[in-house]
Structures are given as structure tokens and as C-alpha cells.
Write a protein that holds these residues in place. Structure first.
Motif, PDB file in Angstrom:
ATOM      1  N   LYS A 114       0.842  -1.190   0.000  1.00 15.44           N
ATOM      2  CA  LYS A 114       0.000   0.000   0.000  1.00 15.44           C
ATOM      3  C   LYS A 114       0.879   1.243   0.000  1.00 15.44           C
ATOM      4  O   LYS A 114       1.924   1.279   0.636  1.00 15.44           O
ATOM      5  N   PHE A 117      -0.415   7.526   2.719  1.00 15.10           N
ATOM      6  CA  PHE A 117      -1.811   7.966   2.818  1.00 15.10           C
ATOM      7  C   PHE A 117      -2.193   8.954   1.725  1.00 15.10           C
ATOM      8  O   PHE A 117      -3.287   8.895   1.176  1.00 15.10           O
ATOM      9  N   PRO A 146      -6.281   1.579  -3.344  1.00 15.12           N
ATOM     10  CA  PRO A 146      -6.094   1.845  -1.908  1.00 15.12           C
ATOM     11  C   PRO A 146      -6.032   3.331  -1.577  1.00 15.12           C
ATOM     12  O   PRO A 146      -5.362   3.732  -0.642  1.00 15.12           O
ATOM     13  N   THR A 148      -8.099   7.212  -0.988  1.00 15.60           N
ATOM     14  CA  THR A 148      -9.353   7.757  -0.473  1.00 15.60           C
ATOM     15  C   THR A 148     -10.184   8.309  -1.629  1.00 15.60           C
ATOM     16  O   THR A 148      -9.754   9.215  -2.343  1.00 15.60           O
ATOM     17  N   ASN A 171     -13.715   0.323  -1.418  1.00 18.03           N
ATOM     18  CA  ASN A 171     -12.306  -0.040  -1.429  1.00 18.03           C
ATOM     19  C   ASN A 171     -11.743  -0.155  -0.017  1.00 18.03           C
ATOM     20  O   ASN A 171     -12.414   0.146   0.976  1.00 18.03           O
ATOM     21  N   THR A 173      -9.883   1.255   2.534  1.00 17.01           N
ATOM     22  CA  THR A 173      -9.347   2.509   3.062  1.00 17.01           C
ATOM     23  C   THR A 173      -9.872   2.715   4.471  1.00 17.01           C
ATOM     24  O   THR A 173     -10.949   2.218   4.826  1.00 17.01           O
ATOM     25  N   CYS A 228     -14.353   1.129   8.409  1.00 11.71           N
ATOM     26  CA  CYS A 228     -13.697   2.286   9.015  1.00 11.71           C
ATOM     27  C   CYS A 228     -14.583   2.867  10.113  1.00 11.71           C
ATOM     28  O   CYS A 228     -15.725   2.445  10.315  1.00 11.71           O
TER      29      CYS A 228
END
Length: 374
Positions: A114, A117, A146, A148, A171, A173, A228
Motif C-alpha cells: 500500500k 496515505f 487503496p 481515499t 475499497n 481505506t 472504518c
């Protein structure tokens, strides 16, 4: 097979070349004029799979650029943590956005580690460009990105892709940035949408009502990922709204993925009896037995795939045996903990449509491979 000196017809060469990778297409296009013509015809490019390495501009020579005009469905794989691979994918998407208006399907898939961020802005900007120009786009799958995904992207899709049939944004995230209001605008702009993948926090009771409207196309697939903190805090989707949606779309299959971010209380709010859950994936830090028992009770007629990642226990074994007895239509079951022999026996005895299973009776080295039923 052609004799020496003979030339296969262009349509035959085109079918052969359609199975080649992008670099192999470039190689055959340099053989002779006849092969170059076959390598750039529409048959070769209609369905195209591209895997980006790190060789930069050499991946797509100028003489193959006309092939982009003929791509209807593109599956693009790249490695986001490696800047050359990501740059290569971005360049190709930008080139595609600038040359084609006939793209119908785009599937982006990442491999490897990954990225950081804040990575991926270049790729997402290129996707924006695609959505501005490809008015014929019908299928957009971003669930393997991966990065946002946010409201800006969803609203661009709503403005630029009125013919959309499927959109997957569920996805991997840790941040959910697509608000329910943007999803409502998407549903209004794309009435033919029949498959949708979202994080739970992006879906609202109002959206369920919109999906149940009488003038919409039949909804076939709804994938919900709960992974999340925003998903854990999302307001519940009422059972009554699910019942209305199920009556309106009797063929609807819901894919539900519950991950450790959800507490036991949150899971109880998410699971509703009227949800037509066809695929249930449980990877919870809390109670797993309760959701398995709930599925056995309420999803007996709809459940086709079950995946469980949990700690082995006699309670979980008993819950799995109960589910096997109720869910005769189950086609896959994958449990990533050791189970007792009676669990395997229950699924083999009560699930005649079972095609594959991962039910290990002793601990084995990972990765565990499924067993396919003949």
C-alpha cells in the motif's frame, strides 16, 4: 497452419493478437505492415488488459496509440507504491481520456504494498479526466484502489457518465469520504445503475428509498463494506426500508463485509432480517458467533457465500453447523480457523450446491487453499 510464405487473414491475426500483452502487441506490430495493421485493428483492443511495470514511455509506442480509440473495456493493473508503475498507469489513463469516447468499462487494480496515505492523487485526477470525456462509460470498478475516494469523484461520475450501469467504490481505506448526499445525486443522474458498491457510511435510508423508486432499472447487486470508523458510526438502515427495496427488486443480491472497526453493537445495527444477503464476510474483533447464527436464521434462502475469520471455538463450530442445516443454497464457505470434523460433514451433507470450501480440521501453514467440490 499457414504454409511458409503464406499470410494469415487479418481477422485471424487480430484474434490471435488480442490475447497478447501490450508489449507483445508492440513487438508483432514491428514484424511487417500486415501484422502492424492487424495489431492496431479494433478486434485486438476491444477488451484490453494492461499491467504496468516500470519501463515508462516504452510501454506504449506511438504507433500503437491509435489502438486506444478502439478500447471498450480496460482492466489496468499497477503498483501504486512504485512511482514508475504509478506514473505509467497515469500516463496511459490520460492518453485514453484524450483520445477515446467509446470506453464502456474501466477496472483499476493495484498490487504490491500500500502507498502512503496521500498517494494516488495523480491516478484519481486521470480517472476524473476519463469520466469527463467517456460519456458511454457503463462500468467503473475502483474497489481495488487503496486511495481515499471522495465526493468530487462521485459528482464527476454523476455529471459525466449518464449511462452508468455499475460503480464500485467499496475499497480498502480507513477513511470514508463519500457522503450520502453525493450518492443521492449519483442515483438521480444515473437511473440505469444496477450494481453499486459503497462503504456503509455512504448509504442512507433516503438512498434506499431512491433505489426503490418505481422508475429505476432493476437493482441486481449492492456491495456494502463496513471497515472504518465512519462506517461504525453510521446511522442504521431500517429493516422496513430493506423490505421495501427487496420487494421492488426481488433479484437483488447484497454483499456485506464486516471488519474489526465494527463493535458488536454496531454489527447488530447493520444486520437486518430483510436484507437479501448473498455474500457475507466476517472479520470481526468481537462476537462472530452471533452474526453466524443471525445469518442462519434470516438469510437461509439468499446466502450463497460465507467467509469467516475468527478464533476457533466450540460455539463457532455449533453456529456453523446450524447455518449449514438452514442454508441449502450455499455455494462457498471459507472459515479461516480450525473446525471440528462435524462442521465439514454438515456442509457436505446439507449444502448440495457447494462448489468450494475452506474448512481445515488441523492447523496448516498459510495461505490456506480452498477445496473444490467435483
Amino acid at each position: 497452419m499457414a504454409e511458409p510464405g503464406e499470410q494469415l487473414p487479418e481477422e485471424v491475426l487480430a484474434v490471435i493478437f488480442s490475447y497478447l500483452s501490450l508489449r507483445d502487441r508492440a513487438a508483432v506490430a514491428r514484424v511487417c505492415r500486415a501484422w502492424a495493421a492487424a495489431a492496431t485493428c479494433s478486434t485486438v483492443w476491444h477488451h484490453t488488459d494492461i499491467s504496468c511495470s516500470s519501463e515508462g514511455e516504452s510501454m506504449l509506442p506511438p504507433y500503437l496509440l491509435p489502438g486506444l480509440d478502439h478500447i471498450h473495456n480496460l482492466r489496468l493493473e499497477f503498483e501504486p507504491s512504485r512511482e514508475p508503475s504509478r506514473r505509467e498507469a497515469t500516463m496511459l489513463l490520460i492518453a485514453l481520456a484524450g483520445r477515446t469516447c467509446g470506453l464502456q468499462g474501466l477496472h483499476l487494480q493495484c498490487r504490491g504494498e500500500k502507498p502512503f496515505f496521500d498517494a494516488g492523487r495523480d491516478v484519481l485526477d486521470a480517472v476524473h479526466a476519463i469520466c469527463r470525456t467517456a460519456r458511454t462509460l457503463r462500468h467503473l470498478n475502483l474497489r481495488r484502489l487503496p486511495f481515499t475516494l471522495d465526493d468530487t469523484l462521485v459528482l464527476q461520475v454523476a455529471r459525466g457518465c449518464p449511462e452508468l450501469r455499475s460503480l464500485f467504490l467499496d475499497n480498502d481505506t480507513l477513511v470514508g469520504s463519500v457522503r450520502p448526499g453525493s450518492v443521492l445525486q449519483l442515483l438521480e443522474a444515473c437511473p440505469r445503475l444496477c450494481a453499486l458498491g459503497l462503504h456503509l457510511a455512504s448509504l442512507s435510508p433516503t438512498a434506499l428509498e431512491a433505489l426503490a423508486a418505481p422508475d429505476r432499472a432493476p437493482l441486481e447487486r449492492l456491495a456494502l463494506r463496513c471497515a472504518c470508523r465512519d462506517d461504525a458510526r453510521a446511522p442504521p438502515l431500517p429493516n422496513a426500508a430493506w423490505a421495501v427495496l427487496r420487494r421492488r427488486h426481488p433479484g437483488l443480491a447484497v454483499e456485506l463485509e464486516l471488519e474489526p472497526a465494527l463493535s458488536t453493537e454496531s454489527v447488530e445495527r447493520v444486520l437486518q432480517p430483510a436484507m437479501p444477503v448473498a455474500e457475507l464476510r466476517l472479520c470481526l474483533s468481537g462476537d462472530t458467533i452471533g452474526p453466524v447464527c443471525f445469518a442462519a436464521l434470516h438469510y437461509a434462502t439468499t446466502l450463497r457465500v460465507l467467509e469467516v475469520r475468527a478464533t476457533a471455538s466450540t460455539g463457532l463450530d455449533a453456529a456453523l453447523e446450524e447455518l449449514a442445516e438452514h442454508c441449502a443454497g450455499l455455494r462457498e464457505v471459507h472459515c479461516f480457523c480450525v473446525v471440528r470434523p462435524s462442521v465439514l460433514q454438515a456442509f457436505r451433507a446439507h449444502c448440495p450446491r457447494l462448489r468450494s470450501y475452506t474448512l481445515k480440521l488441523t492447523r496448516e501453514p498459510h495461505p490456506w487453499r480452498p477445496t473444490f467440490v467435483k
